[in-house]
Design a protein around this motif. Structure first.
Motif, short mmCIF file in Angstrom:
data_model
loop_
_atom_site.label_atom_id
_atom_site.label_comp_id
_atom_site.label_asym_id
_atom_site.label_seq_id
_atom_site.Cartn_x
_atom_site.Cartn_y
_atom_site.Cartn_z
N UNK A 103 0.88 -1.02 -0.09
CA UNK A 103 -0.24 0.08 0.04
C UNK A 103 0.71 1.02 0.06
N UNK A 104 1.65 1.00 0.47
CA UNK A 104 2.92 2.50 1.13
C UNK A 104 3.91 2.80 -0.36
N UNK A 105 3.86 1.76 -1.39
CA UNK A 105 4.53 2.10 -2.02
C UNK A 105 3.77 2.47 -3.13
N UNK A 106 2.35 1.55 -3.25
CA UNK A 106 1.55 2.32 -4.54
C UNK A 106 1.13 4.01 -4.35
N UNK A 107 0.92 4.33 -3.15
CA UNK A 107 0.95 5.15 -2.59
C UNK A 107 2.38 5.94 -3.03
N UNK A 108 2.11 5.63 -3.05
CA UNK A 108 4.77 6.69 -3.04
C UNK A 108 3.53 6.84 -4.92
N UNK A 109 4.23 5.74 -5.10
CA UNK A 109 4.03 5.81 -6.86
C UNK A 109 2.90 6.75 -7.49
N UNK A 167 3.07 7.45 2.22
CA UNK A 167 3.59 5.94 1.56
C UNK A 167 5.24 5.68 1.85
N UNK A 168 6.01 6.69 1.62
CA UNK A 168 7.53 6.33 2.02
C UNK A 168 7.43 6.47 3.32
N UNK A 169 7.35 6.53 4.27
CA UNK A 169 7.40 7.15 5.49
C UNK A 169 6.47 5.57 6.11
N UNK A 170 4.89 5.10 5.15
CA UNK A 170 4.52 3.86 5.73
C UNK A 170 5.24 2.78 5.84
N UNK A 171 6.48 3.08 4.71
CA UNK A 171 7.07 1.53 4.27
C UNK A 171 7.97 1.55 5.48
N UNK A 172 9.07 2.80 5.66
CA UNK A 172 9.77 2.56 7.17
C UNK A 172 9.62 2.49 8.15
N UNK A 173 8.20 3.21 8.65
CA UNK A 173 7.72 2.29 9.86
C UNK A 173 6.93 1.25 10.12
N UNK A 174 6.52 0.82 8.71
CA UNK A 174 6.11 -0.77 9.30
C UNK A 174 7.28 -1.28 9.08
N UNK A 175 8.58 -1.22 8.23
CA UNK A 175 9.52 -2.30 8.91
C UNK A 175 10.12 -2.13 9.99
N UNK A 176 10.54 -0.77 11.13
CA UNK A 176 11.22 -0.42 11.85
C UNK A 176 9.99 -1.08 13.03
N UNK A 177 8.61 -1.05 12.48
CA UNK A 177 7.79 -1.98 13.46
C UNK A 177 8.00 -3.47 13.16
N UNK A 178 8.17 -3.78 12.08
CA UNK A 178 8.52 -4.62 12.28
C UNK A 178 9.67 -5.90 12.73
N UNK A 179 10.66 -4.97 12.86
CA UNK A 179 11.71 -5.12 13.29
C UNK A 179 11.66 -5.63 14.74
N UNK A 180 11.41 -4.51 15.35
CA UNK A 180 10.76 -4.45 16.77
C UNK A 180 9.96 -5.67 17.09
N UNK A 181 9.04 -5.05 16.33
CA UNK A 181 8.46 -6.98 16.50
C UNK A 181 9.16 -8.16 16.83
N UNK A 182 9.64 -8.78 15.40
CA UNK A 182 10.24 -9.64 15.55
C UNK A 182 11.69 -10.06 16.63
N UNK A 183 12.38 -8.80 17.12
CA UNK A 183 13.00 -8.38 18.38
C UNK A 183 12.71 -9.23 19.10
N UNK A 184 11.83 -8.49 19.24
CA UNK A 184 10.59 -9.51 21.10
C UNK A 184 10.58 -10.13 21.02
N UNK A 185 9.70 -11.39 20.32
CA UNK A 185 9.71 -12.62 20.04
C UNK A 185 10.78 -12.94 20.21
N UNK A 186 11.90 -12.80 19.21
CA UNK A 186 13.52 -13.66 19.82
C UNK A 186 13.63 -13.33 20.61
N UNK A 187 13.36 -12.60 21.68
CA UNK A 187 13.90 -12.03 23.14
C UNK A 187 13.05 -13.24 24.00
N UNK A 188 12.14 -13.50 23.77
CA UNK A 188 10.59 -14.05 24.41
C UNK A 188 11.66 -15.48 24.66
N UNK A 189 11.57 -16.35 23.06
CA UNK A 189 11.59 -17.01 23.15
C UNK A 189 13.25 -17.81 23.14
#
Length: 199
Positions: free
Chosen positions: A20-26, A169-191
């Protein structure tokens, strides 16, 4: 099993928001490069974007395991997006008259979404929440500017709409990647913690 499900959710969250972010930016880039673009052409671009988003949502639904589709609305979202895309083409004159308002509201919604993510980041004490807040405020301000439409020429309005869509669009992409990284890291810590407790 729960960790696998969480990772799948994170992956789907990334794909949806990034597409969605890429389509918006394009679309935004096209409008900025060609500010003389008529509202009719913008209507066709919006229709194409809705159609593509609908197809992506349906593909995500079809590729997901049946048991993972419960409580998911991707198929419905896809049908709605495709229907809106078709209606936009069939009723382009009506859409043209409402386009600045519609696009302004879309930009505002993007900003409000960022605002929610800012609150989530602040609650988990992420140091990046202030940057997200600034992005959300700018996004909402651009949307309000488009809705109010204080511009003398259509070219200037189209340019501002384009800037708003690019920024959103651009900020949506960067924020999504940032939040996904945080969520992934949190799950790794729990594991890791669970693994250490078992040892």
């Amino acid at each position: 099993l729960g960790d696998v499900y969480k990772r799948q959710q994170i992956k789907e969250y990334k794909i949806d928001n990034i597409v969605i972010g890429i389509l918006s930016a394009v679309v935004g880039v096209i409008l900025v490069i060609f500010p003389g673009t008529t509202l009719r052409m913008i209507g066709y671009l919006v229709s194409a974007a809705l159609f593509l988003m609908g197809i992506v949502s349906i593909i995500i639904y079809m590729r997901r395991k049946t048991e993972d589709n419960f409580m998911k609305n991707d198929f419905l979202k896809g049908l709605v997006a495709i229907t809106l895309g078709v209606c936009t083409i069939l009723k382009v004159e009506v859409v043209i008259s409402l386009l600045p308002l519609i696009l302004g509201i879309i930009i505002i919604i993007s900003g409000c979404s960022k605002l929610q993510e800012t609150i989530d980041m602040a609650r988990v004490k992420s140091p990046s929440w202030l940057i997200l807040l600034i992005a959300a405020i700018i996004n909402i301000a651009l949307g309000v500017l488009v809705v109010c439409n204080p511009f003398d020429t259509m070219k200037l309005l189209v340019t501002i709409i384009g800037i708003g869509m690019i920024f959103g669009g651009v900020t949506d992409v960067f924020i999504t990647l940032h939040i996904a990284k945080k969520m992934g890291g949190k799950d790794k810590d729990i594991i890791d913690v669970n693994y250490e407790e078992k040892l």
